[in-house]
Design an enzyme around this catalytic site. Structure first.
Site, PDB file in Angstrom:
ATOM      1  N   HIS A  25      16.222 -31.689  33.832  1.00  0.00           N
ATOM      2  CA  HIS A  25      16.069 -32.718  32.800  1.00  0.00           C
ATOM      3  C   HIS A  25      16.505 -32.203  31.428  1.00  0.00           C
ATOM      4  O   HIS A  25      16.797 -32.987  30.532  1.00  0.00           O
ATOM      5  CB  HIS A  25      14.609 -33.172  32.716  1.00  0.00           C
ATOM      6  N   GLU A  44      17.226 -37.944  20.281  1.00  0.00           N
ATOM      7  CA  GLU A  44      16.297 -39.020  20.649  1.00  0.00           C
ATOM      8  C   GLU A  44      15.880 -39.824  19.419  1.00  0.00           C
ATOM      9  O   GLU A  44      15.849 -41.045  19.454  1.00  0.00           O
ATOM     10  CB  GLU A  44      15.060 -38.426  21.333  1.00  0.00           C
ATOM     11  N   THR A  83       8.297 -37.551  25.218  1.00  0.00           N
ATOM     12  CA  THR A  83       9.397 -38.492  25.495  1.00  0.00           C
ATOM     13  C   THR A  83       9.844 -38.414  26.948  1.00  0.00           C
ATOM     14  O   THR A  83      10.897 -38.952  27.307  1.00  0.00           O
ATOM     15  CB  THR A  83      10.596 -38.236  24.566  1.00  0.00           C
ATOM     16  N   HIS A 136      13.707 -29.727  20.236  1.00  0.00           N
ATOM     17  CA  HIS A 136      12.257 -29.924  20.173  1.00  0.00           C
ATOM     18  C   HIS A 136      11.545 -28.590  20.289  1.00  0.00           C
ATOM     19  O   HIS A 136      11.701 -27.897  21.305  1.00  0.00           O
ATOM     20  CB  HIS A 136      11.794 -30.864  21.293  1.00  0.00           C
ATOM     21  N   HIS A 162      17.817 -32.180  23.585  1.00  0.00           N
ATOM     22  CA  HIS A 162      18.236 -33.500  24.054  1.00  0.00           C
ATOM     23  C   HIS A 162      19.630 -33.780  23.523  1.00  0.00           C
ATOM     24  O   HIS A 162      19.896 -33.602  22.339  1.00  0.00           O
ATOM     25  CB  HIS A 162      17.280 -34.592  23.557  1.00  0.00           C
ATOM     26  N   HIS A 164      13.329 -27.013  23.719  1.00  0.00           N
ATOM     27  CA  HIS A 164      14.332 -27.578  24.619  1.00  0.00           C
ATOM     28  C   HIS A 164      15.205 -28.547  23.839  1.00  0.00           C
ATOM     29  O   HIS A 164      14.916 -28.851  22.678  1.00  0.00           O
ATOM     30  CB  HIS A 164      13.641 -28.268  25.807  1.00  0.00           C
TER      31      HIS A 164
HETATM   32 ZN   LIG Z   1      11.930 -33.252  24.085  1.00  0.00          ZN
END
Ligand SMILES: [Zn+2]
Ligand SMILES: *[C@@H]1O[C@H](CO)[C@@H](O)[C@H](O)[C@H]1NC(C)=O
Ligand SMILES: *[C@@H]1O[C@H](CO)[C@@H](O)[C@H](O)[C@H]1NC(C)=O
Length: 294
Positions: free
Chosen positions: A77, A111, A208, A124, A107, A105
């Site tokens: 993910h 986001e 999220t 994040h 994204h 991590h």
């Molecule tokens: Zn995140």
């Protein structure tokens, strides 16, 4: 009988935990429970004009300036970074406690959007309240989690501070699941924060990703960091068990009756009170003018 239900329950948990994604049959619209029914979900679009300007105090980043060894995992993910050694702490910013850095991590794309603009990458930095035993315990409590979010915008040059992570991302991009890779070079987390890490947007939201627990205080840094297109492409080539993880952002959620605060250094309530007093004096003046005319 009880044992039977326990096994069925655990079985379902395993299935739901692994079967979620960012598009198609398992995309965000199919995420269940709080992800579907929650009232303080993340991410959101930050409307800068609507943010309440107030000085909530600076965040205190403790030991972020040390060089850490660490390792990366591709969990299908995201790419997650875990640092080794002494704990790194976050406090200040009107937080009720001290928070421990658990992992960071990425994204791709970002986001959180700001006035509708979506940047190519968001980092994040996930922290949990040190009053709780661990991260998963803390997600069950109000004020349990603090995530510091850093937005990256396109630039013509590579960002050298991302190198320790990017070179290891290339190694784990085909290893979905269990295997971690040690970073060859040490990482200084402070370099992944903007120079001005005292100005931020904050609001109350959620994780999220499923189960979208509503225990997160969000701090989205106002200043952005640079990243090149070639560097973003390293993330866009990460593989999961179903092919390329071409993007991994959750769409924006309703703000509802929540407020976003914009922390500005030295912006105290006295000066805003002064401003609102001037406005009411002007209003009284205008109203009296109106009455005179009619
Ligand atoms: Zn995140
Ligand atoms: C991945 O693909 C397999 C086989 O097509 C499918 O059974 C599985 O549900 C997919 N998982 C996700 C998260 O899309
Ligand atoms: C987290 O802490 C709780 C409460 O102490 C404990 O039951 C649980 O096993 C811990 N989980 C992990 C992953 O360590």
């Amino acid at each position: 009988m009880n044992l039977f239900y326990l096994i069925v329950f655990l079985g379902l948990q395993v299935v739901t935990a692994s079967e979620w994604g960012y598009w198609g049959k398992y995309g965000p619209k199919t995420w269940s429970e709080l992800c579907a029914t929650g009232k303080r979900q993340s991410p959101i679009d930050i409307v800068t004009e609507d943010a309440i300007r107030i000085d909530l105090g600076a965040l205190k980043f403790d030991r972020y300036d040390f060089a850490f060894s660490g390792s990366l995992i591709n969990n299908g993910h995201t790419i997650q970074v875990k640092l080794d050694g002494v704990p790194i702490h976050l406090s200040g910013g009107s937080l009720p406690s001290v928070y421990v850095l658990e992992q960071m991590h990425f994204h791709w794309s970002a986001e959180h959007t700001v006035d509708g603009v979506r940047d190519p990458l968001e980092l994040h930095l996930v922290h949990y309240n040190n009053q709780y035993a661990n991260f998963s315990e803390a997600t069950q409590h109000e004020n349990g989690i603090v995530v510091v979010a850093v937005l990256f915008e396109f630039n013509n040059y590579d960002n050298p501070d991302l190198m320790p992570i990017l070179e290891t991302t290339k190694i784990v991009s085909n290893w979905v699941g269990k295997n971690m890779a040690q970073m060859r070079n040490k990482l200084i987390p402070l370099l992944l924060l903007p120079k001005d890490h005292t100005t931020y947007y904050s609001y109350e939201g959620s994780l999220t990703t499923p189960g979208c627990q509503e225990s997160v205080m969000w701090f989205v840094m106002t200043e952005k960091l640079p990243i090149s297109e070639a560097q973003v492409n390293v993330f866009r080539h990460v593989q999961n068990s179903n092919g390329t993880l071409k993007y991994n952002y959750r769409p924006k959620q309703e703000l509802g009756n929540r407020k976003v605060h914009h922390r500005l250094e030295g912006y105290n309530s006295a000066s805003s009170l002064y401003a609102s007093n001037i406005i009411s004096v002007v209003n009284v003046f205008l109203v009296s003018l109106l009455y005179k005319n009619f």
